[in-house]
Each structure stands twice: as C-alpha cells, then as structure tokens.
Design a protein around this motif. Structure first.
Motif, PDB file in Angstrom:
ATOM      1  N   ASP A 145      14.052  58.279  36.748  1.00 11.52           N
ATOM      2  CA  ASP A 145      14.593  59.200  35.748  1.00 11.52           C
ATOM      3  C   ASP A 145      14.443  60.644  36.194  1.00 11.52           C
ATOM      4  O   ASP A 145      15.359  61.468  36.029  1.00 11.52           O
ATOM      5  N   LYS A 146      13.297  60.971  36.763  1.00 10.93           N
ATOM      6  CA  LYS A 146      13.064  62.340  37.223  1.00 10.93           C
ATOM      7  C   LYS A 146      14.066  62.724  38.308  1.00 10.93           C
ATOM      8  O   LYS A 146      14.640  63.827  38.276  1.00 10.93           O
ATOM      9  N   TYR A 149      17.490  63.468  36.756  1.00  6.04           N
ATOM     10  CA  TYR A 149      17.589  64.767  36.096  1.00  6.04           C
ATOM     11  C   TYR A 149      17.594  65.911  37.121  1.00  6.04           C
ATOM     12  O   TYR A 149      18.328  66.892  36.964  1.00  6.04           O
ATOM     13  N   ARG A 171      16.740  72.095  28.630  1.00  5.18           N
ATOM     14  CA  ARG A 171      16.463  70.789  28.030  1.00  5.18           C
ATOM     15  C   ARG A 171      16.005  69.785  29.092  1.00  5.18           C
ATOM     16  O   ARG A 171      15.046  69.013  28.875  1.00  5.18           O
ATOM     17  N   ARG A 174      12.475  70.360  30.356  1.00  5.17           N
ATOM     18  CA  ARG A 174      11.457  69.854  29.423  1.00  5.17           C
ATOM     19  C   ARG A 174      11.230  68.361  29.649  1.00  5.17           C
ATOM     20  O   ARG A 174      10.091  67.877  29.645  1.00  5.17           O
ATOM     21  N   MET A 175      12.319  67.619  29.844  1.00  7.85           N
ATOM     22  CA  MET A 175      12.208  66.178  30.064  1.00  7.85           C
ATOM     23  C   MET A 175      11.513  65.891  31.390  1.00  7.85           C
ATOM     24  O   MET A 175      10.699  64.970  31.488  1.00  7.85           O
ATOM     25  N   GLU A 178       7.802  66.363  30.967  1.00  7.06           N
ATOM     26  CA  GLU A 178       7.201  65.236  30.244  1.00  7.06           C
ATOM     27  C   GLU A 178       7.059  64.022  31.148  1.00  7.06           C
ATOM     28  O   GLU A 178       6.041  63.305  31.098  1.00  7.06           O
TER      29      GLU A 178
END
Length: 222
Positions: A145-146, A149, A171, A174-175, A178
């Motif tokens: 996922d990283k 993004y 946005r 930020r994800m 996390e």
C-alpha cells in the motif's frame, strides 16, 4: 491403506466433503468453514460408518488461511491431513472447465484414493512460527500500500493542477505516515518474537551469517 478417504474442496465459507471407501463414494456434505463445524461433521461421519481416527485420511488442496479451520479440526481429532498442491490434482485428473465445488471434492477424493501412498501429512506450525508468518504477511500488505501511494505522488504531479495535487498529496502523506507507524510496530513485534524463541533466534542468527542475506530476507526465509 486407509479404510476411508475424504476429499475436501476448501472455500472461504462452505467447504464440500466427499467420503470414499475404495472405489465407492459413500457420503457427501457441505459444512460451514469453522473448526467446530468441520470437526462435528467428521466425527458424525466416523460414528455413522464405524471408523476410528486411524482409519481416515483427509485430502484437500492447499488454500492458505482458508484451510486453517480444517487443519485445526484434524489436529483435534488426530486425523491425518494431506494438503496437496492444486496444480498436481488438476494435472492428475485431466482438464476440467468451470468451477463446481461438489465435483471438485469428488475429484480430490478420487486423487487421494489413487495416490495415498504419496501422501505428505500436514501439521500446523508452532504458535510462534504461525504468528511470525501472519506478521510478515501483514507487513507485506502495508508495504504494498505504501509503494502504491508513493507511486501516485510521483506519477500524478505532472498531470494535475497544483492546488488539486497539493490537497491530494496531503491526504496521501497522512496515509503513508500511518502505514509507516504500523510497519514499525510490526517490525518491533517480529524482533521481540524472534528474541524470545530460542529456535527462531538461532535460525535468524544462522541466516544473517550468510553473505547477501539481510534482516527482512532472513525473517521471510524462517
């Protein structure tokens, strides 16, 4: 040779069971994919036909985590479980088009009857090893996922107006942060797990002593 061989087509919700004795198919059932339901169903069949645990071999295609309830049920009942590669079963029985869970269970049972002398019995890994596997799998998911993004931030900058890109990048950053926190937490858990288990710690040390093998590769190899 076992008196009874059960082929199980494992699915997420409701596996199909097919019990054979030699060339005869004597029982079929669909059950919930939970350890109590599978164990209860198997016990009921054994009682109905007078089988002991030592009389029974269960064969299923290896399906990762969906096979966990079945493995737990077989362990609790002391029944031999054979997790076979799906490709091996398909090749042995010829080409089949489409998907039919009942027919797949029959096919697995027929394969197990024919080749049970080749059975390689499956056993659940020790708890710490199973936990390590789950942690590594979860970490891989977050890393994927990283990367996705980060790729979005790099690829789309040239194709959006500056204001829209700024809003979107805030946005996504930020994800990413996390995800990095979750990844760091998992790394800490992995280190603690290995340090507290003598066998895992020794394997880890041996792997790291090999040239070219780093921390993450060593953990995955374990």
């Amino acid at each position: 040779m076992k008196k009874a061989v059960t082929g199980i087509d494992v699915s997420k919700e409701k596996p199909d069971l097919c019990l054979r004795s030699g060339d005869r198919m004597i029982f079929e059932r669909v059950v919930e994919n939970s350890t109590p339901a599978i164990a209860s169903s198997i016990q009921g069949v054994m009682k109905r036909y007078g089988y002991e645990a030592s009389d029974v071999l269960i064969c299923a295609e290896y399906t990762g985590q969906y096979g966990y309830p079945l493995a737990c049920a077989c362990e609790s009942l002391s029944i031999d479980l054979w997790m076979e590669n799906a490709t091996q079963i398909r090749h042995s029985s010829g080409l089949h088009r489409g998907k039919n869970d009942r027919l797949d269970a029959r096919k697995i049972a027929a394969y197990a009857v024919r080749f049970q002398d080749r059975a390689r019995l499956f056993s659940l890994p020790e708890k710490n090893l199973a936990t390590l596997k789950q942690l590594v799998s979860e970490r891989d998911m977050y890393m994927g996922d990283k990367s996705k993004y980060l790729g979005q931030l790099t690829d789309q900058k040239r194709f959006m107006n500056e204001e829209d890109y700024t809003d979107k990048s805030q946005r996504m950053n930020r994800m990413i942060k996390e995800l990095e926190v979750s990844i760091a937490e998992i790394d800490a858990k992995i280190r603690k797990l290995i340090a507290c288990d003598e066998t895992l710690r020794r394997q880890h040390e041996l792997l790291l002593s090999v040239d070219g093998i780093g921390e993450r590769t060593a953990v995955k190899m374990i």
